[in-house]
Write an enzyme that holds these catalytic residues in place. Structure first.
Site, PDB file in Angstrom:
ATOM      1  N   GLU A  10     -26.010 -84.035   7.612  1.00  0.00           N
ATOM      2  CA  GLU A  10     -26.177 -84.461   8.999  1.00  0.00           C
ATOM      3  C   GLU A  10     -26.931 -83.400   9.796  1.00  0.00           C
ATOM      4  O   GLU A  10     -26.660 -82.207   9.617  1.00  0.00           O
ATOM      5  CB  GLU A  10     -24.780 -84.671   9.592  1.00  0.00           C
ATOM      6  CG  GLU A  10     -24.720 -85.316  10.941  1.00  0.00           C
ATOM      7  CD  GLU A  10     -23.279 -85.586  11.353  1.00  0.00           C
ATOM      8  OE1 GLU A  10     -22.979 -85.400  12.547  1.00  0.00           O
ATOM      9  OE2 GLU A  10     -22.451 -85.959  10.499  1.00  0.00           O
ATOM     10  N   ARG A  43     -15.409 -84.792   8.706  1.00  0.00           N
ATOM     11  CA  ARG A  43     -16.598 -83.935   8.733  1.00  0.00           C
ATOM     12  C   ARG A  43     -17.369 -84.146   7.436  1.00  0.00           C
ATOM     13  O   ARG A  43     -16.787 -84.428   6.392  1.00  0.00           O
ATOM     14  CB  ARG A  43     -16.207 -82.453   8.843  1.00  0.00           C
ATOM     15  CG  ARG A  43     -15.741 -82.024  10.225  1.00  0.00           C
ATOM     16  CD  ARG A  43     -16.903 -81.942  11.202  1.00  0.00           C
ATOM     17  NE  ARG A  43     -16.522 -81.402  12.492  1.00  0.00           N
ATOM     18  CZ  ARG A  43     -16.058 -82.120  13.505  1.00  0.00           C
ATOM     19  NH1 ARG A  43     -15.879 -83.428  13.361  1.00  0.00           N
ATOM     20  NH2 ARG A  43     -15.766 -81.545  14.671  1.00  0.00           N
ATOM     21  N   GLY A  79     -17.508 -91.299  16.174  1.00  0.00           N
ATOM     22  CA  GLY A  79     -16.056 -91.447  16.232  1.00  0.00           C
ATOM     23  C   GLY A  79     -15.465 -91.380  17.623  1.00  0.00           C
ATOM     24  O   GLY A  79     -14.666 -92.220  18.020  1.00  0.00           O
ATOM     25  N   HIS A 118     -22.037 -90.715  13.300  1.00  0.00           N
ATOM     26  CA  HIS A 118     -21.102 -89.753  13.897  1.00  0.00           C
ATOM     27  C   HIS A 118     -20.743 -90.167  15.325  1.00  0.00           C
ATOM     28  O   HIS A 118     -20.962 -89.437  16.292  1.00  0.00           O
ATOM     29  CB  HIS A 118     -21.698 -88.343  13.889  1.00  0.00           C
ATOM     30  CG  HIS A 118     -20.652 -87.264  13.997  1.00  0.00           C
ATOM     31  ND1 HIS A 118     -20.854 -85.979  13.576  1.00  0.00           N
ATOM     32  CD2 HIS A 118     -19.379 -87.291  14.486  1.00  0.00           C
ATOM     33  CE1 HIS A 118     -19.766 -85.259  13.796  1.00  0.00           C
ATOM     34  NE2 HIS A 118     -18.848 -86.045  14.351  1.00  0.00           N
TER      35      HIS A 118
END
Length: 320
Positions: A274, A245, A294, A292
């Site tokens: 973000e 994060r 993942g 982002h």
């Protein structure tokens, strides 16, 4: 029951829910209009990923909601305890995307160790005119085999990262708040498998001292896990990947330690600001970057959709 999959759901998950008699609303509703949409359509199940927020005001405003589902592991965009207090079921899919995130970690590690992130930028611009010069500038590369992998966090993602590290012949270190032992099984194409007993440490100094590659795989935190004191204790030339994060790693300090050579390279899939990462990060040639992504693989999304559908169907049977 009516289901709004506001951040999307896989076809397999959608099919399973429709076959079970649920109505899926094909909409993507902006956050500001979400409460009105839920109330007007009497939505019973709200499915989200990371984009949609489910806060107290939304929960209070939408009495028809019975279930809130998060496609993925992190629940920081949902006021979970409040939702439960209000009688809602809150579900997620904590392991469905673990392999996808772990593979992205190593995608970034390989990219950093072989300068792929930089050569991919430069080849279209200078490959024709400076081929030999670039070849020479990228020759100080490393193999991952034999190096020490340090994993911060030992949940489902951290365990998958460790498994890949073992398969590459890396030495393994794991850092957790409290020492814990896990038995990890590596399964192979021909049905064979090997089990490894891995015990974590809570001694950060020992963990950081000789580690070559560091992967951060923790939930959201209220303070930095990696900040100036931690950077100072790392060995020179360390590589770091954060797919956890934004806010677990001090990005300003990271740039400082890249500048002084302590950190050879780093990768960020998540950012403190973000969805608007700082330009100074985006322009740094020592960073391998992704937006982002993942858990954003077809495989993970299929697993997420199916797991959410199974949980919703089970809860509906309980309610009835």
């Amino acid at each position: 029951m009516k289901i709004l999959a506001n951040d999307g759901i896989s076809k397999s998950g959608e099919t399973a829910l429709k076959n079970a008699g649920f109505e899926i609303l094909e909409h993507r509703v902006a956050q500001d209009h979400l409460a009105n949409f839920i109330n007007e359509n009497k939505v019973n199940v709200l499915l989200v990923r990371s984009a949609t927020k489910v806060r107290k005001d939304l929960i209070d405003a939408c009495p028809s909601l019975k279930i809130v589902g998060r496609g993925g592991i992190g629940m920081d965009n949902i006021d979970v305890e409040y939702a439960i207090e209000k009688g809602l079921y809150v579900i997620n899919t904590p392991t469905a995307s673990s392999k996808s995130v772990a593979e992205l970690v190593f995608g970034h590690f390989f990219s950093l160790a072989r300068f792929l992130h930089e050569s991919n930028r430069l080849m279209p611009l200078e490959g024709e005119t400076h081929f030999n010069a670039m070849k020479k500038s990228f020759n100080n590369a490393y193999e991952l085999s034999g190096k020490t992998l340090g994993v911060i966090g030992f949940g489902s993602i951290g365990q998958e990262v460790v498994k890949i590290g073992i398969s590459l012949g890396m030495k393994i270190k794991v850092l957790t708040r409290k020492p814990k032992t896990e038995i990890l099984k590596l399964e192979f194409f021909d049905g064979q498998n090997l089990s490894f007993e891995i015990t974590s440490t809570n001694n950060s100094d020992e963990f950081l001292r000789d580690t070559d590659f560091i992967s951060i795989n923790t939930p959201k935190t209220t303070e930095y896990i990696i900040d100036t004191p931690q950077f100072e204790k790392m060995k020179d030339g360390v590589y770091i990947v954060n797919t956890a994060r934004g806010g677990v790693l001090n990005e300003v300090a990271l740039l400082d330690f890249i500048e002084n050579g302590k950190v050879a390279g780093a990768a960020l899939d998540v950012f403190e600001t973000e969805p608007n990462p700082e330009l100074i990060l985006l322009m740094n040639s020592n960073l391998s970057l992704s937006p982002h992504i993942g858990g954003n693989t077809i495989d993970a999304q299929e697993k997420i959709g199916i797991e959410l559908a199974e949980q919703i169907i089970k809860i509906n049977q309980t309610i009835l």
